[in-house]
Design a protein around this motif. Structure first.
Motif, PDB file in Angstrom:
ATOM      1  N   ALA A  18      -8.931  13.784  10.440  1.00 31.54           N
ATOM      2  CA  ALA A  18      -9.178  13.621   8.768  1.00 31.54           C
ATOM      3  C   ALA A  18      -7.913  12.840   8.258  1.00 31.54           C
ATOM      4  O   ALA A  18      -6.760  13.266   8.236  1.00 31.54           O
ATOM      5  N   LEU A  19      -8.040  11.689   7.554  1.00 36.81           N
ATOM      6  CA  LEU A  19      -7.039  10.828   7.097  1.00 36.81           C
ATOM      7  C   LEU A  19      -6.871  11.201   5.507  1.00 36.81           C
ATOM      8  O   LEU A  19      -7.798  11.167   4.779  1.00 36.81           O
ATOM      9  N   CYS A  20      -5.489  11.626   5.239  1.00 35.14           N
ATOM     10  CA  CYS A  20      -5.440  12.294   3.851  1.00 35.14           C
ATOM     11  C   CYS A  20      -4.143  11.666   3.488  1.00 35.14           C
ATOM     12  O   CYS A  20      -3.451  12.022   2.465  1.00 35.14           O
ATOM     13  N   ILE A  21      -3.469  10.432   4.211  1.00 37.84           N
ATOM     14  CA  ILE A  21      -2.343  10.113   3.927  1.00 37.84           C
ATOM     15  C   ILE A  21      -2.181   9.090   2.926  1.00 37.84           C
ATOM     16  O   ILE A  21      -3.301   8.310   2.543  1.00 37.84           O
ATOM     17  N   ASN A  22      -1.023   9.140   2.142  1.00 37.79           N
ATOM     18  CA  ASN A  22      -1.071   7.925   1.097  1.00 37.79           C
ATOM     19  C   ASN A  22      -1.130   6.644   1.651  1.00 37.79           C
ATOM     20  O   ASN A  22      -0.345   6.417   2.816  1.00 37.79           O
ATOM     21  N   TYR A  23      -1.729   5.632   1.115  1.00 40.61           N
ATOM     22  CA  TYR A  23      -1.944   4.367   1.450  1.00 40.61           C
ATOM     23  C   TYR A  23      -0.695   3.528   1.077  1.00 40.61           C
ATOM     24  O   TYR A  23      -0.337   3.495  -0.276  1.00 40.61           O
ATOM     25  N   THR A  24      -0.198   2.877   1.990  1.00 41.31           N
ATOM     26  CA  THR A  24       1.033   2.009   1.526  1.00 41.31           C
ATOM     27  C   THR A  24       0.823   0.544   2.173  1.00 41.31           C
ATOM     28  O   THR A  24       0.129   0.594   3.405  1.00 41.31           O
ATOM     29  N   PRO A  25       1.192  -0.687   1.944  1.00 43.46           N
ATOM     30  CA  PRO A  25       0.711  -1.818   2.737  1.00 43.46           C
ATOM     31  C   PRO A  25       1.157  -1.638   4.101  1.00 43.46           C
ATOM     32  O   PRO A  25       0.613  -2.311   4.982  1.00 43.46           O
ATOM     33  N   ASP A  26       2.255  -1.145   4.566  1.00 41.11           N
ATOM     34  CA  ASP A  26       2.602  -1.028   6.117  1.00 41.11           C
ATOM     35  C   ASP A  26       1.651  -0.138   6.690  1.00 41.11           C
ATOM     36  O   ASP A  26       1.753  -0.059   8.169  1.00 41.11           O
ATOM     37  N   ARG A  27       0.951   0.508   5.893  1.00 45.41           N
ATOM     38  CA  ARG A  27      -0.175   1.500   6.926  1.00 45.41           C
ATOM     39  C   ARG A  27      -1.650   0.846   6.923  1.00 45.41           C
ATOM     40  O   ARG A  27      -2.545   1.772   7.201  1.00 45.41           O
ATOM     41  N   PHE A  28      -1.583  -0.471   6.465  1.00 39.06           N
ATOM     42  CA  PHE A  28      -2.929  -1.297   6.602  1.00 39.06           C
ATOM     43  C   PHE A  28      -3.579  -1.286   7.951  1.00 39.06           C
ATOM     44  O   PHE A  28      -2.640  -1.431   9.054  1.00 39.06           O
ATOM     45  N   ARG A  29      -4.741  -0.464   8.089  1.00 41.91           N
ATOM     46  CA  ARG A  29      -5.487  -0.361   9.456  1.00 41.91           C
ATOM     47  C   ARG A  29      -4.338   0.482  10.253  1.00 41.91           C
ATOM     48  O   ARG A  29      -4.249   0.253  11.466  1.00 41.91           O
ATOM     49  N   LEU A  30      -3.871   1.372   9.593  1.00 37.62           N
ATOM     50  CA  LEU A  30      -3.148   2.329  10.667  1.00 37.62           C
ATOM     51  C   LEU A  30      -3.955   3.092  11.876  1.00 37.62           C
ATOM     52  O   LEU A  30      -3.508   3.287  12.668  1.00 37.62           O
ATOM     53  N   ILE A  31      -5.031   3.175  11.691  1.00 33.40           N
ATOM     54  CA  ILE A  31      -6.268   3.524  12.685  1.00 33.40           C
ATOM     55  C   ILE A  31      -6.913   2.298  12.898  1.00 33.40           C
ATOM     56  O   ILE A  31      -7.874   1.778  12.201  1.00 33.40           O
ATOM     57  N   VAL A  72     -13.047  11.542   9.548  1.00 32.29           N
ATOM     58  CA  VAL A  72     -13.238  11.445   8.322  1.00 32.29           C
ATOM     59  C   VAL A  72     -12.059  10.930   7.494  1.00 32.29           C
ATOM     60  O   VAL A  72     -10.983  11.179   7.750  1.00 32.29           O
ATOM     61  N   ASN A  73     -12.364   9.951   6.468  1.00 31.18           N
ATOM     62  CA  ASN A  73     -11.373   9.300   5.787  1.00 31.18           C
ATOM     63  C   ASN A  73     -11.684   9.581   4.133  1.00 31.18           C
ATOM     64  O   ASN A  73     -12.597   9.174   3.576  1.00 31.18           O
ATOM     65  N   VAL A  74     -10.769  10.456   3.537  1.00 32.69           N
ATOM     66  CA  VAL A  74     -10.960  10.716   1.895  1.00 32.69           C
ATOM     67  C   VAL A  74      -9.699  10.166   1.505  1.00 32.69           C
ATOM     68  O   VAL A  74      -9.281  10.708   0.241  1.00 32.69           O
ATOM     69  N   ALA A  75      -8.953   9.304   2.071  1.00 35.37           N
ATOM     70  CA  ALA A  75      -7.569   8.835   1.549  1.00 35.37           C
ATOM     71  C   ALA A  75      -8.032   7.372   1.029  1.00 35.37           C
ATOM     72  O   ALA A  75      -8.273   7.272  -0.236  1.00 35.37           O
ATOM     73  N   ARG A  76      -7.891   6.303   1.674  1.00 38.81           N
ATOM     74  CA  ARG A  76      -7.959   5.099   1.223  1.00 38.81           C
ATOM     75  C   ARG A  76      -8.643   4.318   2.184  1.00 38.81           C
ATOM     76  O   ARG A  76      -8.218   4.400   3.549  1.00 38.81           O
ATOM     77  N   GLY A  77      -9.809   3.149   1.876  1.00 35.63           N
ATOM     78  CA  GLY A  77     -10.308   2.508   2.821  1.00 35.63           C
ATOM     79  C   GLY A  77      -9.326   1.636   3.953  1.00 35.63           C
ATOM     80  O   GLY A  77      -9.612   1.337   4.872  1.00 35.63           O
ATOM     81  N   GLY A  78      -8.251   1.255   3.138  1.00 36.09           N
ATOM     82  CA  GLY A  78      -7.418   0.300   4.066  1.00 36.09           C
ATOM     83  C   GLY A  78      -6.596   0.924   5.255  1.00 36.09           C
ATOM     84  O   GLY A  78      -6.219   0.168   6.047  1.00 36.09           O
ATOM     85  N   LEU A  79      -6.703   2.209   5.536  1.00 46.39           N
ATOM     86  CA  LEU A  79      -6.365   3.051   6.475  1.00 46.39           C
ATOM     87  C   LEU A  79      -6.979   2.810   7.819  1.00 46.39           C
ATOM     88  O   LEU A  79      -6.399   3.026   9.003  1.00 46.39           O
ATOM     89  N   LEU A  80      -8.515   2.438   7.687  1.00 50.22           N
ATOM     90  CA  LEU A  80      -9.145   2.405   8.813  1.00 50.22           C
ATOM     91  C   LEU A  80      -9.915   0.855   9.178  1.00 50.22           C
ATOM     92  O   LEU A  80     -10.276   0.440   8.218  1.00 50.22           O
ATOM     93  N   ASP A  81      -9.554   0.324  10.124  1.00 54.87           N
ATOM     94  CA  ASP A  81     -10.214  -0.775  10.817  1.00 54.87           C
ATOM     95  C   ASP A  81     -11.806  -0.607  10.574  1.00 54.87           C
ATOM     96  O   ASP A  81     -12.123   0.021  11.821  1.00 54.87           O
ATOM     97  N   PRO A  82     -12.428  -1.548   9.931  1.00 49.20           N
ATOM     98  CA  PRO A  82     -13.867  -1.260   9.896  1.00 49.20           C
ATOM     99  C   PRO A  82     -14.521  -1.673  11.123  1.00 49.20           C
ATOM    100  O   PRO A  82     -15.404  -1.235  11.815  1.00 49.20           O
ATOM    101  N   ASP A  83     -13.859  -2.945  11.863  1.00 47.54           N
ATOM    102  CA  ASP A  83     -14.447  -3.599  12.879  1.00 47.54           C
ATOM    103  C   ASP A  83     -14.412  -2.569  14.203  1.00 47.54           C
ATOM    104  O   ASP A  83     -15.160  -2.508  15.118  1.00 47.54           O
ATOM    105  N   ALA A  84     -13.038  -1.915  14.048  1.00 47.30           N
ATOM    106  CA  ALA A  84     -12.677  -1.249  15.327  1.00 47.30           C
ATOM    107  C   ALA A  84     -13.789   0.274  15.337  1.00 47.30           C
ATOM    108  O   ALA A  84     -14.009   0.727  16.251  1.00 47.30           O
ATOM    109  N   LEU A  85     -13.826   0.618  13.850  1.00 44.87           N
ATOM    110  CA  LEU A  85     -14.807   1.662  13.698  1.00 44.87           C
ATOM    111  C   LEU A  85     -16.128   1.508  14.338  1.00 44.87           C
ATOM    112  O   LEU A  85     -16.993   2.186  14.908  1.00 44.87           O
ATOM    113  N   LEU A  86     -16.926   0.096  13.727  1.00 48.88           N
ATOM    114  CA  LEU A  86     -18.212  -0.019  14.425  1.00 48.88           C
ATOM    115  C   LEU A  86     -18.173  -0.278  15.836  1.00 48.88           C
ATOM    116  O   LEU A  86     -19.272   0.456  16.480  1.00 48.88           O
TER     117      LEU A  86
END
Length: 330
Positions: free
Chosen positions: A202-215, A230-244
């Motif tokens: 579950a991604l709940c962490i605050n988003y900052t630029p250095d956390r871009f695509r943390l996952i 599950v991501n309820v934080a910010r979309g930038g935390l998760l790489d959509p290509d890797a997720l797909l």
């Protein structure tokens, strides 16, 4: 005082504020129309629109007040240079954290009980076998909560009631949740080790630029097969290509997303053909959070108009571009 919302989404927010701020004018325009109105604004509400130096210099407003927590679209350094205060509303102060945590549990349960499969069968009119499909339950499952801020703590409290085993990853690894047993706590440096244990992430962490695509691909590779994200934080935390890629391979069994790599998101994106439950950034859109956020927002406007320092500032300009009596103006 004129309060400019940078977008027309979340209309309930403006309705509630109008009742609390009857002497102020609340404006809302889509991003492509903001330029014609920013000069008249006293307060800017960014929502998900970019507030950069060029935008700041178009106006004379002295306060950027977010209607919620996220400030990732605001150039705080530029605001500080230009004497503009930037404020947010902490999620625990408003009830927003509780609402978002509740939504995260909803997404977990829908994934666990194979909701997409149930809906697909119903839409196709297929006579399903009674008592099918079998789901999985939360008791005994390991949930890795990434980010133990307001939302993370509220989520831990709720998951404890389900009998889940809770582990956490946090930039403040010493943080605890009173009354909740945390099986293991990791720093961000231990992210991969924590992910390897999880049945749910579950991604709940605050988003900052250095956390871009943390996952990204490496982090997903560290997860066990069949994990749910599950991501309820910010979309930038998760790489959509890797997720797909991982959804297509079955490495990730499913994803629950309330936030996306772009918003509004293109629902024709191929990720939505996989086992994804998507909601339109509504985790915090409840009566409880709207009421709490509106009250805190209105209080900050009152303080600003009275020349008092707003609460929950994210910066501290040495001198202010625009200020009420009692504040130092440039």
């Amino acid at each position: 005082m004129k309060i400019l919302f940078c977008g027309e989404a979340f209309p309930e927010a403006r309705t509630r504020l109008a009742a609390l701020l009857p002497d102020d004018e609340i404006l809302a325009f889509p991003p492509d129309k903001l330029g014609a109105h920013v000069a008249e604004a006293d307060v800017v509400v960014p929502l998900v629109s970019r507030v950069d130096e060029a935008f700041i210099r178009q106006g004379t407003f002295g306060l950027v007040q977010q209607y919620g927590v996220g400030l990732e679209t605001v150039d705080i350094e530029a605001a500080t240079r230009n004497g503009v205060m930037v404020a947010r509303i902490p999620s625990e102060e408003s009830g927003n954290a509780a609402s978002v945590a509740e939504h995260a549990v909803l997404l977990m349960l829908m994934l666990s009980r194979r909701w997409n499969e149930i809906v697909r069968t119903q839409k196709q009119g297929v006579q399903a076998t009674w008592g099918s499909p079998p789901g999985q339950a939360l008791p005994g499952k390991t949930v890795c909560i990434v980010g133990l801020g307001g939302v993370g703590r509220e989520l831990a409290r709720r998951l404890a009631g389900f009998g889940a085993r809770i582990i956490t990853v946090d930039d403040h690894p010493g943080r605890t949740v009173p009354g909740v047993e945390i099986a293991r706590s990791f720093s961000l440096a231990g992210l991969h080790e924590a992910l390897a244990e999880a049945d749910y992430v579950a991604l709940c962490i605050n988003y900052t630029p250095d956390r871009f695509r943390l996952i990204g691909a490496k982090e997903i590779a560290a997860m066990k097969n069949g994990v749910f994200i599950v991501n309820v934080a910010r979309g930038g935390l998760l790489d959509p290509d890797a997720l797909l890629s991982s959804l297509k391979s079955g490495h990730i069994a499913g994803a629950g997303l309330d936030v996306f790599w772009e918003e509004p998101v293109d629902m024709t994106h191929p990720v939505f053909r996989e086992n994804v439950i998507a909601t339109p950034h509504i985790a915090g859109v409840t009566d409880v959070s709207y009421e709490g956020i509106a009250r805190a927002f209105a209080e900050n406007i009152r303080r600003y108009k009275a020349g008092e320092t707003p609460l929950y500032l994210a910066n501290a300009p040495a001198r202010l571009r625009t200020a009420g009596p009692g504040l130092t103006e440039a």
